[in-house]
Enzyme design. Sequence first.
Site, PDB file in Angstrom:
ATOM      1  N   HIS A 183       2.658 -11.603  14.200  1.00 57.41           N
ATOM      2  CA  HIS A 183       3.741 -12.156  15.015  1.00 57.41           C
ATOM      3  C   HIS A 183       3.506 -13.630  15.344  1.00 57.41           C
ATOM      4  CE1 HIS A 183       7.348 -11.933  17.140  1.00 57.41           C
ATOM      5  NE2 HIS A 183       7.008 -11.246  18.226  1.00 57.41           N
TER       6      HIS A 183
ATOM      7  N   THR B 213       0.852  -1.192   0.000  1.00 58.78           N
ATOM      8  CA  THR B 213       0.000   0.000   0.000  1.00 58.78           C
ATOM      9  C   THR B 213       0.885   1.237   0.000  1.00 58.78           C
ATOM     10  OG1 THR B 213      -1.786   1.168   1.153  1.00 58.78           O
ATOM     11  CG2 THR B 213      -0.206  -0.003   2.532  1.00 58.78           C
TER      12      THR B 213
END
Length: 418
Positions: free
Chosen positions: A389, A337
């Site tokens: 994560h 993006t």
Amino acid sequence: MAEIIVPELAESITEGTIAQWVKKPGDKVEKGEFIVELETDKVNAEIISEEAGILKEILAEEGDTVLVGAVIAIVEAGDAAATPTPTPTPTPAVEEAAPAPAVEAPKAAPAPVVVEESSSTERVIASPAARKLAREKGIDLASVSPVDPQGRVRVQDVAAHGTAPAAPAAKPAEAPKAATPAVDESRVTVEKMSRRRQTIATRLLDVKQSTAMLTTFNEIDMTNVMALRSRKKDQFQEKHDGTRLGFMSFFTKAVVAALKKYPYVNAQIVGNEIHLNNFYDVGVAVSTDDGLVVPVVRDCDRKNFAEIEDAIGGLAKKARDKKLQIADLQGGSFTITNGGVFGSLMSTPIMNGTQAAILGMHTIQKRPIAVGDEVQIRPMMYVALSYDHRIIDGKDSVGFLKTVKELLENPEDLLLES
């Protein structure tokens, strides 16, 4: 006679909103002619008539939510007359009144009750699907509390009313009605969220709540990329029939090289499994008037710079023209993006769907930096990698972003990698 049915557009799409009727009752319709636009959370779809004739009846109004497979209009074969318009009006009135005697049968004077409920129901703004469900459940639409701030009763409102306890359900719903007059229209503009904006909001919130998202940052000295682009852009454009050499192809190629080196960044969690994708379908976020969409450039590892630029340009145009297909939006393994086109200096992008990571590009800004023992003014860009994560450790996320940085600061190496 043919029914106009909401088609199955994709496995993940179960409903849509009637955006616009191109035809009205009594209009002549050709076979294959576009008669209604359906807005879904991903794309706008044009629904056509499978039969030539006259549009006899519209069963769902603009703004109504309709399920896949629902009948939303009737087309009558032939050229016959434009008398269908008055026909639907009495039909709902009779049907609306029909359940009332069944509910009120034990009472002594059913006739006045029928008239009272019918007029009450007619005053309520409701979708055809909501009216139908209310008739089936014997619910007076006037007693249903709509979620819609404009007061339109939808099928979800009727369903919720039917499953909740009758007495308590009506009382909590009084609050929204009381709040509406409190809005000072001279100071506040109330705008209903589009289906796409609602879906964007829901999905971004889901990502935030269902992933362990972290963001790591770095900065890229864009001097060499800009110099190479400046030297080669005219030659590139001439060789590739007008295709312009932009920064997105450089970033896409750098991302693909980094994904090959750090495969968990190109993965996703499915149940209790990690699926490592062996393909490189990169989503490129595109801003439109209706919100952000992320069309996917397929097989970026097999495309050259010109093919990537062509694909991105074509998809961006389709997005702005509302011509994207479901297939254009499905199956991406990673997303880029670029907030820099709007002047963003730094941000923390939110991951797209089930993907494990997203790269955020930002505006190029000249800043003083240390080059050896000297301070020089260089065109610098901050980049951000947001990642899950649960799949990606800090070492891999930092290593991935460092690889992207190194390749873009040495674009000749990037050409060798691709």
